[in-house]
Design a protein around this motif. Structure first.
Motif, PDB file in Angstrom:
ATOM      1  N   VAL A 129     108.077 -10.346  38.173  1.00  0.00           N
ATOM      2  CA  VAL A 129     107.699  -9.029  37.659  1.00  0.00           C
ATOM      3  C   VAL A 129     106.182  -8.890  37.665  1.00  0.00           C
ATOM      4  N   PRO A 130     105.687  -7.651  37.709  1.00  0.00           N
ATOM      5  CA  PRO A 130     104.239  -7.435  37.619  1.00  0.00           C
ATOM      6  C   PRO A 130     103.713  -7.912  36.265  1.00  0.00           C
ATOM      7  N   PRO A 131     102.429  -8.232  36.181  1.00  0.00           N
ATOM      8  CA  PRO A 131     101.875  -8.715  34.906  1.00  0.00           C
ATOM      9  C   PRO A 131     101.906  -7.645  33.822  1.00  0.00           C
ATOM     10  N   ALA A 132     102.008  -8.113  32.585  1.00  0.00           N
ATOM     11  CA  ALA A 132     102.014  -7.195  31.445  1.00  0.00           C
ATOM     12  C   ALA A 132     100.613  -6.655  31.200  1.00  0.00           C
ATOM     13  N   GLU A 133     100.547  -5.426  30.717  1.00  0.00           N
ATOM     14  CA  GLU A 133      99.268  -4.796  30.404  1.00  0.00           C
ATOM     15  C   GLU A 133      99.271  -4.327  28.958  1.00  0.00           C
ATOM     16  N   ARG A 134      98.105  -4.382  28.338  1.00  0.00           N
ATOM     17  CA  ARG A 134      97.959  -3.998  26.933  1.00  0.00           C
ATOM     18  C   ARG A 134      98.171  -2.498  26.763  1.00  0.00           C
ATOM     19  N   LEU A 135      98.927  -2.144  25.735  1.00  0.00           N
ATOM     20  CA  LEU A 135      99.136  -0.735  25.429  1.00  0.00           C
ATOM     21  C   LEU A 135      97.822  -0.105  24.980  1.00  0.00           C
ATOM     22  N   PRO A 136      97.537   1.124  25.374  1.00  0.00           N
ATOM     23  CA  PRO A 136      96.303   1.783  24.935  1.00  0.00           C
ATOM     24  C   PRO A 136      96.230   1.866  23.409  1.00  0.00           C
ATOM     25  N   GLY A 137      95.081   1.491  22.862  1.00  0.00           N
ATOM     26  CA  GLY A 137      94.867   1.578  21.427  1.00  0.00           C
ATOM     27  C   GLY A 137      95.613   0.560  20.610  1.00  0.00           C
ATOM     28  N   ALA A 138      96.126  -0.491  21.259  1.00  0.00           N
ATOM     29  CA  ALA A 138      96.956  -1.478  20.564  1.00  0.00           C
ATOM     30  C   ALA A 138      96.187  -2.768  20.328  1.00  0.00           C
ATOM     31  N   PRO A 139      96.637  -3.586  19.369  1.00  0.00           N
ATOM     32  CA  PRO A 139      96.086  -4.936  19.245  1.00  0.00           C
ATOM     33  C   PRO A 139      96.338  -5.723  20.529  1.00  0.00           C
ATOM     34  N   PRO A 140      95.613  -6.813  20.745  1.00  0.00           N
ATOM     35  CA  PRO A 140      95.696  -7.535  22.028  1.00  0.00           C
ATOM     36  C   PRO A 140      97.085  -8.046  22.379  1.00  0.00           C
ATOM     37  N   PHE A 141      97.932  -8.301  21.377  1.00  0.00           N
ATOM     38  CA  PHE A 141      99.225  -8.922  21.668  1.00  0.00           C
ATOM     39  C   PHE A 141     100.281  -7.937  22.150  1.00  0.00           C
ATOM     40  N   LEU A 142     100.051  -6.644  22.004  1.00  0.00           N
ATOM     41  CA  LEU A 142     101.055  -5.667  22.438  1.00  0.00           C
ATOM     42  C   LEU A 142     100.836  -5.348  23.915  1.00  0.00           C
ATOM     43  N   LYS A 143     101.390  -6.239  24.753  1.00  0.00           N
ATOM     44  CA  LYS A 143     101.308  -6.099  26.202  1.00  0.00           C
ATOM     45  C   LYS A 143     102.715  -5.923  26.760  1.00  0.00           C
ATOM     46  N   LEU A 144     102.858  -5.029  27.715  1.00  0.00           N
ATOM     47  CA  LEU A 144     104.179  -4.733  28.264  1.00  0.00           C
ATOM     48  C   LEU A 144     104.135  -4.698  29.780  1.00  0.00           C
TER      49      LEU A 144
END
Length: 461
Positions: A129-144
């Motif tokens: 799968v493609p790498p996860a990216e951080r959600l805009p305006g989110a703490p660093p751990f919220l990557k999807l």
């Protein structure tokens, strides 16, 4: 005030790292820890299945030692696989010596064929799968990861392309089928494909002929409290907080996300400048009064499996004294894994006894029943030679974990971005294993708490 829902590792870590702030940690249960708790009965100690502290982050390593100075046992993994009436070391794909010859040939041929197929695909990625990216305006751990694409390989595809048909047939498909209780083509490859060891051809060949001394995997070494019971860790964190910060037996019953107002089971309510929550995301969605209907319906698509732990206290020594846990891929055994807590520290059982934990995965709509699970586990342990006889069982208790493992599927990848973004826009921050709806180790949850505290501090500066 910052309101934290849940006194598991993520919630306690956030409260600890928010020192100097006005914080309330509300915990539904009578004790802190979330699933990082322990049960003590009849002289035996059982965790809510295996909880081992694998550490890579230097800051978390130092903090763990500060919390329990001199209280950790440093352990090396001793994991095994029961297959074809043989115990082989973990991982299966590098340790087939001792298995029937036709099984080893199957595995070797399939592995070589998968390598040959991959050699014609120079763009083949290590991850499906493609790498996860951080959600805009989110703490660093919220990557999807982005939504699933039509041509994206499934977890089943990844197994076959990485290990070949033989390893898939003899271990990966039956074991993961027992874990997920569904067709593995429905599971996406962003589950734990990153954590499954992928030996090279020389390792596979060597492991088919003789025992391998090579260490594979991300988790070969870990810590466990010498006093017995993983709950020593969350209790140590809670003890560092100011009195009154943590309130147990206080359940959140509803949330007005737009106002960041939480209504509790005792009739009180609190309004925070931020609400941090580690409760399961579908549960949070169900109790959020102002969540739009379409998002509430989408949250119901998020899947999981439940875990049943059959805790057994057994007289006498264990038949395999060094084994800490054993995987059981074969379908004739109801359980997929057996843990031996007394291999972590002898304080988990009275003298002259040992403990076993049989883990059973099941879909919430297909519960095999507690009594039937207990009987089938004892029967399976007798067949596997892990119990001498029924009379050796001196203690038994069945414990259910309703949200065991988050299902990684198309719905998760589609629903999470919109659901998490809606909460973040209103100052509600999901975190931890079940809040972020992810597969996390204990260290990850501790890091979530630290990172969200820093994120809030940066936001206020």
């Amino acid at each position: 005030m910052v309101v934290i829902l849940g006194a598991g590792l993520a919630g306690l870590s956030a409260a600890y790292h928010l020192k100097g702030c006005d914080v309330l940690v509300a915990e539904r249960a009578a004790d802190v820890g979330g699933l990082c708790r322990s049960i003590r009965e009849d002289g035996f100690t059982f965790d809510y299945t295996g909880h081992l502290l694998h550490l890579r982050d230097p800051g978390i390593k130092a903090w763990a030692q500060e919390l329990l100075p001199g209280g950790w046992a440093q352990l090396h993994r001793s994991a095994w696989i029961h297959s074809h009436d043989v115990l082989t070391p973990y991982p299966f794909q590098a340790n087939t010596a001792g298995l029937p010859l036709d099984v080893r040939i199957d595995c070797l041929l399939g592995f070589v064929e998968s390598m040959a197929a991959a050699s014609g695909e120079p763009q083949r990625q290590a991850s499906p799968v493609p790498p996860a990216e951080r959600l805009p305006g989110a703490p660093p751990f919220l990557k999807l990861c982005p939504p699933v694409q039509p041509d994206e390989p499934s977890f089943l595809d990844w197994i076959h392309s990485t290990f070949g048909a033989g390893f898939a047939k003899h271990f990966f498909e039956p074991y993961n089928g027992k874990m997920w209780r569904r067709d593995l083509s429905q599971v996406t490859g962003d589950w734990v494909s990153w954590s499954i060891p992928r030996p090279d051809l020389s390792d596979v060949l060597r492991g088919a002929i003789t025992s391998s001394e090579t260490v594979f995997g991300y988790n070969p070494d870990f810590l466990y409290p010498t006093a017995g019971g993983i709950d020593h860790l969350p209790r140590a964190i809670a003890a560092k907080l100011e009195p009154g910060v943590v309130r147990t037996s206080l359940a959140a019953e509803s949330l007005e996300a737009g106002a960041r107002r939480v209504h509790f089971s005792d009739g009180s309510h609190e309004q925070g400048r931020r609400v941090l929550t580690s409760m399961p995301l579908p549960t949070l969605a169900a109790m959020t009064s102002d969540l739009p209907d379409e998002l509430r319906a989408a949250a119901r698509e998020l899947g999981h499996v439940s875990i049943r732990a059959v805790n057994l206290g057994v007289s006498g020594p264990p038949p395999h004294p060094d084994a800490q846990w054993i995987y059981f891929p074969e379908p004739e055994f109801l359980f997929h894994r057996i843990g031996i807590p007394t291999a972590l520290t002898p304080s988990m059982a009275p003298d002259g006894h040992h403990a076993l934990v049989a883990e059973i995965s099941f879909r919430p709509d297909a519960d095999p029943g507690a009594e039937a699970s207990l009987e089938q586990c004892i029967d399976g342990l007798l067949r596997a030679g892990l119990l001498r006889d029924r009379d050796s069982v001196v203690h038994a208790r069945v414990v259910d974990i309703p949200h065991g493992y988050v299902l990684f599927d198309e719905a998760r990848r589609r629903v999470l971005p919109q659901l998490l973004s809606w909460y973040l826009e209103r100052g509600v921050v999901p975190m931890g294993r079940y809040g972020s709806w992810d597969y996390l180790a204990m260290e990850d949850s501790l890091i979530h708490g630290r990172q969200v505290a820093q994120w809030l501090a940066d936001e206020g500066s």
